[in-house]
Write a protein that holds these residues in place. Sequence first.
Motif, PDB file in Angstrom:
ATOM      1  N   LEU A 154       0.828  -1.210   0.000  1.00 22.01           N
ATOM      2  CA  LEU A 154       0.000   0.000   0.000  1.00 22.01           C
ATOM      3  C   LEU A 154       0.859   1.256   0.000  1.00 22.01           C
ATOM      4  N   ALA A 155       1.973   1.226   0.724  1.00 24.97           N
ATOM      5  CA  ALA A 155       2.882   2.378   0.731  1.00 24.97           C
ATOM      6  C   ALA A 155       3.496   2.584  -0.647  1.00 24.97           C
ATOM      7  N   LEU A 156       3.848   1.499  -1.327  1.00 22.32           N
ATOM      8  CA  LEU A 156       4.394   1.593  -2.677  1.00 22.32           C
ATOM      9  C   LEU A 156       3.366   2.194  -3.639  1.00 22.32           C
TER      10      LEU A 156
ATOM     11  N   CYS B 221       3.406   5.732  -5.671  1.00 19.23           N
ATOM     12  CA  CYS B 221       3.151   5.863  -7.112  1.00 19.23           C
ATOM     13  C   CYS B 221       2.109   6.945  -7.376  1.00 19.23           C
ATOM     14  N   LEU B 222       1.087   6.980  -6.574  1.00 18.03           N
ATOM     15  CA  LEU B 222       0.050   7.999  -6.730  1.00 18.03           C
ATOM     16  C   LEU B 222       0.606   9.401  -6.463  1.00 18.03           C
TER      17      LEU B 222
ATOM     18  N   GLY C 261       8.013   3.930  -4.931  1.00 21.68           N
ATOM     19  CA  GLY C 261       6.844   4.176  -5.771  1.00 21.68           C
ATOM     20  C   GLY C 261       6.870   5.556  -6.396  1.00 21.68           C
ATOM     21  N   PHE C 262       7.322   6.542  -5.639  1.00 17.14           N
ATOM     22  CA  PHE C 262       7.421   7.918  -6.135  1.00 17.14           C
ATOM     23  C   PHE C 262       8.390   7.991  -7.309  1.00 17.14           C
ATOM     24  N   VAL C 263       9.547   7.346  -7.176  1.00 18.51           N
ATOM     25  CA  VAL C 263      10.557   7.353  -8.244  1.00 18.51           C
ATOM     26  C   VAL C 263      10.074   6.559  -9.453  1.00 18.51           C
TER      27      VAL C 263
ATOM     28  N   VAL D 241       5.710   8.683 -15.803  1.00 20.97           N
ATOM     29  CA  VAL D 241       5.232   9.974 -16.313  1.00 20.97           C
ATOM     30  C   VAL D 241       6.172  10.487 -17.398  1.00 20.97           C
ATOM     31  N   MET D 242       7.475  10.309 -17.216  1.00 26.94           N
ATOM     32  CA  MET D 242       8.420  10.735 -18.256  1.00 26.94           C
ATOM     33  C   MET D 242       8.162   9.996 -19.560  1.00 26.94           C
ATOM     34  N   LYS D 243       7.942   8.694 -19.477  1.00 25.26           N
ATOM     35  CA  LYS D 243       7.679   7.902 -20.677  1.00 25.26           C
ATOM     36  C   LYS D 243       6.351   8.307 -21.320  1.00 25.26           C
ATOM     37  N   ALA D 244       5.349   8.560 -20.507  1.00 19.35           N
ATOM     38  CA  ALA D 244       4.018   8.895 -21.025  1.00 19.35           C
ATOM     39  C   ALA D 244       3.958  10.288 -21.636  1.00 19.35           C
TER      40      ALA D 244
END
Length: 102
Positions: free
Chosen positions: A9-11, A15-16, A74-76, A82-85
Amino acid sequence: MSETANLTLALLAGCLLGAMFFGGLWWTVRRSLSAKHPAFWLFGSVMLRVSVTLVGFYFIGRGDWARLLACLVGFVLARFVVMKATLPREPVASATGGGPCT
Protein backbone atom coordinates in the motif's frame (compact mmCIF):
# COMPACT_ATOMS: atom_id res chain seq x y z
CA MET A 1 -2.77 -5.95 8.40
CA SER A 2 0.41 -7.79 7.45
CA GLU A 3 3.70 -6.02 6.86
CA THR A 4 3.71 -7.05 3.20
CA ALA A 5 0.30 -5.47 2.67
CA ASN A 6 1.45 -2.29 4.42
CA LEU A 7 4.51 -2.04 2.20
CA THR A 8 2.48 -2.72 -0.92
CA LEU A 9 0.00 0.00 0.00
CA ALA A 10 2.88 2.38 0.73
CA LEU A 11 4.39 1.59 -2.68
CA LEU A 12 1.08 2.24 -4.42
CA ALA A 13 0.55 5.45 -2.47
CA GLY A 14 4.05 6.57 -3.49
CA CYS A 15 3.15 5.86 -7.11
CA LEU A 16 0.05 8.00 -6.73
CA LEU A 17 2.01 10.83 -5.11
CA GLY A 18 4.65 10.64 -7.83
CA ALA A 19 2.08 10.64 -10.61
CA MET A 20 0.44 13.69 -9.05
CA PHE A 21 3.77 15.47 -8.54
CA PHE A 22 5.39 14.82 -11.91
CA GLY A 23 2.14 14.90 -13.88
CA GLY A 24 1.37 18.23 -12.24
CA LEU A 25 4.82 19.49 -13.15
CA TRP A 26 4.32 18.50 -16.79
CA TRP A 27 0.88 20.13 -16.87
CA THR A 28 2.18 23.31 -15.22
CA VAL A 29 5.07 23.73 -17.63
CA ARG A 30 2.78 23.29 -20.62
CA ARG A 31 0.22 25.70 -19.13
CA SER A 32 2.82 28.31 -18.18
CA LEU A 33 4.16 28.53 -21.72
CA SER A 34 1.00 30.30 -22.83
CA ALA A 35 0.09 32.00 -19.54
CA LYS A 36 0.11 35.75 -19.12
CA HIS A 37 1.91 35.43 -15.75
CA PRO A 38 3.86 32.15 -15.84
CA ALA A 39 5.66 32.85 -12.57
CA PHE A 40 2.38 32.66 -10.67
CA TRP A 41 1.58 29.29 -12.25
CA LEU A 42 5.03 27.90 -11.52
CA PHE A 43 5.21 29.19 -7.95
CA GLY A 44 1.67 28.10 -7.08
CA SER A 45 2.22 24.71 -8.64
CA VAL A 46 5.45 24.00 -6.81
CA MET A 47 3.96 25.05 -3.47
CA LEU A 48 0.89 22.84 -3.98
CA ARG A 49 2.80 19.83 -5.31
CA VAL A 50 5.49 19.92 -2.61
CA SER A 51 2.93 20.45 0.16
CA VAL A 52 0.74 17.54 -0.92
CA THR A 53 3.77 15.30 -1.42
CA LEU A 54 5.31 16.07 1.98
CA VAL A 55 2.02 15.58 3.80
CA GLY A 56 1.52 12.33 1.90
CA PHE A 57 4.98 11.03 2.83
CA TYR A 58 4.40 12.04 6.46
CA PHE A 59 1.12 10.14 6.77
CA ILE A 60 2.23 7.14 4.73
CA GLY A 61 5.54 6.72 6.56
CA ARG A 62 4.08 7.01 10.07
CA GLY A 63 7.58 6.79 11.55
CA ASP A 64 8.41 3.47 9.87
CA TRP A 65 11.47 3.59 7.62
CA ALA A 66 10.34 0.59 5.55
CA ARG A 67 7.01 2.21 4.62
CA LEU A 68 8.77 5.46 3.89
CA LEU A 69 11.27 3.67 1.64
CA ALA A 70 8.47 1.81 -0.18
CA CYS A 71 6.69 5.11 -0.72
CA LEU A 72 9.88 6.67 -2.08
CA VAL A 73 10.41 3.74 -4.48
CA GLY A 74 6.84 4.18 -5.77
CA PHE A 75 7.42 7.92 -6.13
CA VAL A 76 10.56 7.35 -8.24
CA LEU A 77 8.85 4.66 -10.34
CA ALA A 78 6.04 7.10 -11.09
CA ARG A 79 8.63 9.59 -12.30
CA PHE A 80 9.80 7.17 -14.98
CA VAL A 81 6.23 6.31 -15.98
CA VAL A 82 5.23 9.97 -16.31
CA MET A 83 8.42 10.73 -18.26
CA LYS A 84 7.68 7.90 -20.68
CA ALA A 85 4.02 8.89 -21.02
CA THR A 86 4.78 12.55 -21.71
CA LEU A 87 7.54 12.13 -24.29
CA PRO A 88 6.79 13.98 -27.50
CA ARG A 89 5.81 11.66 -30.32
CA GLU A 90 8.23 11.80 -33.23
CA PRO A 91 6.81 11.49 -36.74
CA VAL A 92 7.56 8.21 -38.48
CA ALA A 93 9.69 8.50 -41.62
CA SER A 94 8.01 7.45 -44.83
CA ALA A 95 8.83 4.14 -46.50
CA THR A 96 10.46 5.97 -49.41
CA GLY A 97 13.29 7.20 -47.20
CA GLY A 98 12.19 10.81 -47.08
CA GLY A 99 13.78 11.39 -43.70
CA PRO A 100 15.61 14.53 -42.62
CA CYS A 101 18.99 13.37 -43.97
CA THR A 102 18.00 12.92 -47.62
